[in-house]
Write a protein that holds these residues in place. Structure first.
Motif, PDB file in Angstrom:
ATOM      1  N   LEU A   1     -11.946   1.821  12.450  1.00 27.13           N
ATOM      2  CA  LEU A   1     -12.572   0.728  11.705  1.00 27.13           C
ATOM      3  C   LEU A   1     -14.068   0.644  11.974  1.00 27.13           C
ATOM      4  O   LEU A   1     -14.523   0.831  13.113  1.00 27.13           O
TER       5      LEU A   1
ATOM      6  N   VAL B   1     -16.778  -2.105  11.677  1.00 25.56           N
ATOM      7  CA  VAL B   1     -16.883  -3.560  11.502  1.00 25.56           C
ATOM      8  C   VAL B   1     -18.354  -3.924  11.421  1.00 25.56           C
ATOM      9  O   VAL B   1     -19.137  -3.504  12.276  1.00 25.56           O
TER      10      VAL B   1
ATOM     11  N   ILE C   1     -15.314  -5.028   6.778  1.00 29.16           N
ATOM     12  CA  ILE C   1     -14.537  -4.103   7.611  1.00 29.16           C
ATOM     13  C   ILE C   1     -14.108  -2.945   6.735  1.00 29.16           C
ATOM     14  O   ILE C   1     -13.505  -3.128   5.680  1.00 29.16           O
TER      15      ILE C   1
END
Ligand code: BGC
Length: 755
Positions: free
Chosen positions: A715, A717, A726
């Motif tokens: 991920l 972010v 995200i």
């Protein structure tokens, strides 16, 4: 605090020669690849104040303990990762005068660490005592993809016609400055010098590690002269004499191989050293460099943190991530993370609770699970020694006390109040198993070794407590908590809480695991553990609504840091130890460390009361302290305070905050900076195996972005003051909680959530 380097997102630059802060800069310009590394010492001769350092992971010497009065149970030695023979050594004589920045007149000096690429560049112009002006440019790296290889390119140009004598050497006659008794840890085995190749094979005293350090020097344009070679004990050199005309640049590349018997048969280290150099010569400097830069790029893809609006914080966090990725790569379960990594001698380069309590979260979120698992395996492999260590102190039946400081599993901390009493390290090691499993989901690790460690630690806790008739509960006497400014106290809340948690987690894990695969524990033992966990004394003060650092903490004079005069600080340098011990002042998070570890157990008013009571009494004289306070301050919504604490840890070395960066950088506290940013401002936590994020930006930050790996998801972010984005970079969907709300992001999808 010093203002040594300008704020820059990817570089650390020293602009101008600064002999006075040379050691500080040597620390800041350290390079490493998890297997070896060293300080940013100059390649050419330097006779000024300097701490030379080339360190090989796991190659240590048991330096005999030095204490005034021996106590039974003391470890016999303090293990030190040794300063090893140096592959970089270069001597340059111009018209018979040595190029030495300590004696030359230096102009236009610049040194630059490129964190994105993992390289160290240097350029300067110097006028030697004979009036010859030389200009030098060098570029160095310690190869990430090739764990035994270092290399530098060195260009020198003389302003006038000159005779230049260049010697490329392996200098093996090195010492550790912080040795307890003896100097000279290396015995010579063999030296070889032929043409451009120099090798020194030496052996550590007592531990008998055999090490081959080799160098190969090649010129971009082959000089017409042959190398003259020379060897003596622990030294091998090739020398070239050249005549250069004004303005002509000599370009050379030195490759360095660092091979040890930790990974290669002792009789083969020299062969291996030559193979590493042969292969590197064939590849050539530029290709080696490109491979190295590529490996750093891949590292940054999974571990970078971007902060916009605060260049100082940005540089600090990258410097810290750079330090962590230079120190531990996680491919060898026999290696670990010394508090100073490869940047200095202090703390001996050996393993502390810092690894589990501070470093593990960083590697969990930024590397493949195997990397963190190797940190757990390290402790599992040392379980036998931890049991022996406990036996030496009188514990029985397989109880384990892991060492406070170790390299081979044996305790080697040399202060009784820490060696015998700072037993909370056992709790951090147990908690790391849980932390790894909750993050990765790899619950198989329990039967692969986790339960062996948990059971042995639980046995220790169950024997370490005593029954208090007065209090009608189990008490933990004579301990030192994380706050090392109190020793031999009773019922340190943090230690007892860790003990209680370990016992309960071990019981639950045993109950959940197939009985055939678990260590043998009798029903009586299980019952005792449950009882200790149930009735252990965790001191509290009901009136103030706080947990007590130890039973008698409130007997102390209840003054705060604000009552101290600035001339009193730092206490550990200004006050007698006796005065520190009696004072209420706290070195680092103690109760608050426990409230961070188990943050979901405590509501915000409870956290607030404890924070407001303990933080004003905390002097943060451990580099590990501000980061934990930063995370808790974020939880309390005190973003200003959190930022102050985060900067204090992230720029600790860059600004030489504690006036001790000359000893080396605070590598394990670098993980604390990452914790402050990603777990603090990013709000990352795992609750019941689920990923939670809750970004909150402190004043002055326009954006915060970080990458994490969690289970099969990768991920990206990023948060601004307006929205959180995200991006799920993996193909499988990722489910997570954002600011408390659950969402699923399909593979390769991105979501934007307004703030
Ligand atoms: C801290 C310890 C830490 C050690 C090594 C000490 O100053 O108090 O908690 O383990 O440094 O970093």
């Amino acid at each position: 605090m010093k203002n040594l380097v300008a704020h820059d997102p990817w570089h650390v630059v020293q602009d101008g020669f600064d002999a006075e802060n040379n050691r500080v800069f040597e620390s800041l310009f350290s390079l490493g690849n998890g297997h070896f590394g060293g300080r940013g010492n100059h390649e050419e001769t330097y006779s000024g104040d300097s701490l030379p350092g080339n360190y090989l992971a796991g190659i240590y010497y048991p330096d005999p303990t030095r204490v005034g009065w021996w106590k039974n149970g003391y470890p016999d030695y303090f293990a030190k990762v040794l300063n090893a023979p140096d592959w970089k050594t270069l001597s340059i004589r111009v018209n018979d005068v040595e190029l030495d920045l300590a004696t030359a007149e230096v102009a236009e000096y610049r040194r630059e660490l490129n964190m994105r690429e993992g390289t160290l560049e240097r350029s300067f112009t110097a006028t030697l005592s004979n009036g010859v002006e030389v200009h030098v440019e060098s570029l160095r790296f310690v190869s990430l993809p090739n764990p035994e290889l270092g290399a530098f390119r060195y260009r020198i140009t003389c302003a006038t016609d000159a005779s230049v004598v260049i010697t490329s050497a392996i200098q093996g006659d090195v010492v550790n400055e912080d040795s307890n008794h003896e100097f000279g840890f290396w015995d010579p085995v063999r030296e070889a010098a032929q043409d451009n190749r120099t090798v020194v094979v030496s052996k550590t005293k007592k531990t008998e590690f055999v090490v081959a350090i080799g160098g190969s020097l090649t010129f971009a344009a082959e000089p017409e002269v042959e190398a003259t070679t020379f060897t003596r004990s622990l030294y091998a050199a090739s020398t070239y004499s050249l005549n250069v005309s004004a303005g002509q640049t000599i370009e050379m590349v030195k490759l360095g191989a660092n091979v040890t018997s930790r990974t290669v048969d002792p009789s083969l280290v020299e062969d291996r050293c030559n193979q590493v150099l042969d292969a590197a010569e064939t590849k050539g400097f530029l290709e080696l460099l490109a491979d190295h830069i590529g490996a750093w790029e891949r590292n940054w893809e999974t571990s970078d943190v971007q902060i916009t609006g605060d260049p100082g914080a940005q540089q600090g966090i990258r410097f810290n991530i750079f330090g962590l990725n230079s120190t531990f790569t996680g491919d060898d379960p026999d290696l670990n993370i010394g508090p100073k990594g490869f940047t200095g001698e202090k703390y001996g380069g050996v393993t502390y609770w810092d690894t589990e309590a501070f470093c593990l979260p960083f590697y969990l979120a930024t590397s493949a699970p195997e990397v963190s698992k190797n940190l757990l395996r390290y402790r599992h492999r040392q379980l036998g020694k931890a049991i022996e260590n406990a036996e030496k102190l009188g514990f029985t039946d397989g109880a384990a006390l892991y060492p406070m400081v170790t390299i081979n599993g044996e305790e080697c901390h040399n202060e009784w109040e820490i060696t015998f009493e700072e037993i909370h390290r056992n709790g951090a090691i147990a908690f790391a198993i849980f932390n790894y499993i909750r993050y990765t989901g790899d619950s198989r690790y329990l039967v692969e070794g986790g339960l062996d460690v948990l059971v042995a630690i639980s046995r220790f806790w169950a024997q370490r407590v005593s029954w208090s008739h007065k209090r009608a509960c189990w008490v933990m006497l004579g301990v030192t908590g994380p706050n090392e400014y109190e020793n031999n106290v009773n019922n340190n809340w943090y230690t007892s809480l860790m003990a209680q948690w370990t016992l309960r987690y071990t019981l639950a894990s045993l109950a959940e695991t197939d009985a055939d695969s678990v260590p043998d524990v009798s029903p009586e033992e299980l019952a005792r553990w449950a009882d200790v966990a149930e009735r252990i004394y965790l001191p509290e003060d009901a009136e103030r609504g706080i947990f007590l650092q130890q039973s008698e903490y409130l007997d102390k004079e209840m003054i705060t840091v604000a009552d101290l005069d600035s001339s009193d600080r730092p206490l550990n340098q200004k006050w007698s130890w006796d005065r520190i011990l009696r004072s209420p002042f706290i070195k680092q998070a103690d109760v608050l460390q426990g409230m961070w570890v188990f943050e979901d157990r405590f509501d915000l008013p409870t956290l607030q009361r404890n924070f407001d009571f303990y933080e004003p009494r905390t002097v943060h004289e451990s580099s590990l302290s501000p980061s934990i306070h930063a995370v808790l301050a974020v939880r309390l919504g005190r973003l200003d305070k959190a930022l102050e604490m985060m900067l204090r840890t992230a720029r600790l070395d860059l600004d030489d905050y504690n006036n001790d960066t000359e000893d080396g950088c605070h590598t394990t506290s670098m993980a604390g900076s990452w914790i402050a940013v990603v777990l603090g401002f990013g709000g990352l936590k795992i609750v019941d195996g689920q990923l939670h994020l809750n970004p909150q930006l402190p004043p002055g930050w326009d954006g915060l972005a970080f990458q994490i790996l969690h289970r099969s998801a990768r991920l990206n972010v990023s948060a601004t003051t307006e929205e959180i984005t995200i991006e799920n970079q993996s193909v499988t969907p990722a489910t997570l909680f954002l600011a408390g709300g659950q969402l699923t992001i399909a593979g390769q999808e991105m979501v934007n959530v307004p703030l």
